[in-house]
Design a protein around this motif. Structure first.
Motif, PDB file in Angstrom:
ATOM      1  N   GLU A  36       0.808  -1.226   0.000  1.00 50.54           N
ATOM      2  CA  GLU A  36       0.000   0.000   0.000  1.00 50.54           C
ATOM      3  C   GLU A  36       0.838   1.272   0.000  1.00 50.54           C
ATOM      4  N   ASP A  37       2.011   1.228   0.608  1.00 50.05           N
ATOM      5  CA  ASP A  37       2.808   2.450   0.751  1.00 50.05           C
ATOM      6  C   ASP A  37       3.759   2.709  -0.420  1.00 50.05           C
ATOM      7  N   THR A  39       4.893   3.965  -4.103  1.00 45.99           N
ATOM      8  CA  THR A  39       4.402   5.056  -4.944  1.00 45.99           C
ATOM      9  C   THR A  39       3.910   4.499  -6.283  1.00 45.99           C
ATOM     10  N   THR A  91       0.325   7.080  -3.466  1.00 42.00           N
ATOM     11  CA  THR A  91       0.696   5.698  -3.182  1.00 42.00           C
ATOM     12  C   THR A  91      -0.348   4.732  -3.738  1.00 42.00           C
ATOM     13  N   LYS A  93      -2.149   2.762  -2.123  1.00 46.53           N
ATOM     14  CA  LYS A  93      -3.373   2.800  -1.312  1.00 46.53           C
ATOM     15  C   LYS A  93      -4.407   3.768  -1.892  1.00 46.53           C
TER      16      LYS A  93
END
Length: 155
Positions: A36-37, A39, A91, A93
């Motif tokens: 999720e984090d 880019t 990101t 996410k």
């Protein structure tokens, strides 16, 4: 004088080995996954490097959180330009598709073909006990169909 048979003892008929037909027999297991984090630029670079069109997003426990695709990245590029937003800060996410439908590894691969038609997806994640264990694509289903050619399709 009785009639004698000149026919010898018959051999047992050979048992035909049936081809594997479950999703787990055709799914890819060596997957490129995302966090999720990461880019969007990292995702784009990995998609290009590995020549894939998308991948699953997982957490540290390898639980499926979503999917990120080329289309998600392109939408991000388009939105960034249109809304004059910085591209570097976003990101996975923020752009991944959540609530992804997965397939059971024991599903018949021909039933999976029907799911591809119904949902118009290019790939389905395969999960077992909440963990990502593989991915099946439309190409994998085609490979299965070729391997099953000449067998009973209703297995």
């Amino acid at each position: 004088m009785g009639i004698k048979s000149f026919q010898g003892r018959r051999a047992e008929p050979e048992k035909v080995q049936s081809a594997p037909i479950s999703v787990s027999d055709y799914m890819a297991t060596d997957l490129i996954t995302f966090r999720e984090d990461q880019t969007i630029f990292e995702v784009m670079e990995l998609l290009m490097k590995h020549r894939i069109s998308g991948g699953c997003v997982v957490n540290d426990k390898n639980e499926l959180l979503g999917v990120i695709s080329e289309g998600d990245c392109i939408k991000h590029i388009s939105d960034s330009r249109y809304y004059n937003m910085p591209m570097e800060d976003y990101t996975v996410k923020n752009r991944m598709t959540c609530n992804v439908e997965s397939i059971d590894p024991d599903m018949n691969v021909l039933d999976a073909a029907k799911k591809f038609i119904e949902h118009k997806f290019r790939r389905f994640p395969i999960c077992k006990d909440g963990k990502l264990i593989g991915l099946i694509s439309q190409r994998d289903v085609l490979r299965a169909a070729i391997n099953l050619k000449g067998q009973n399709w209703h297995i």
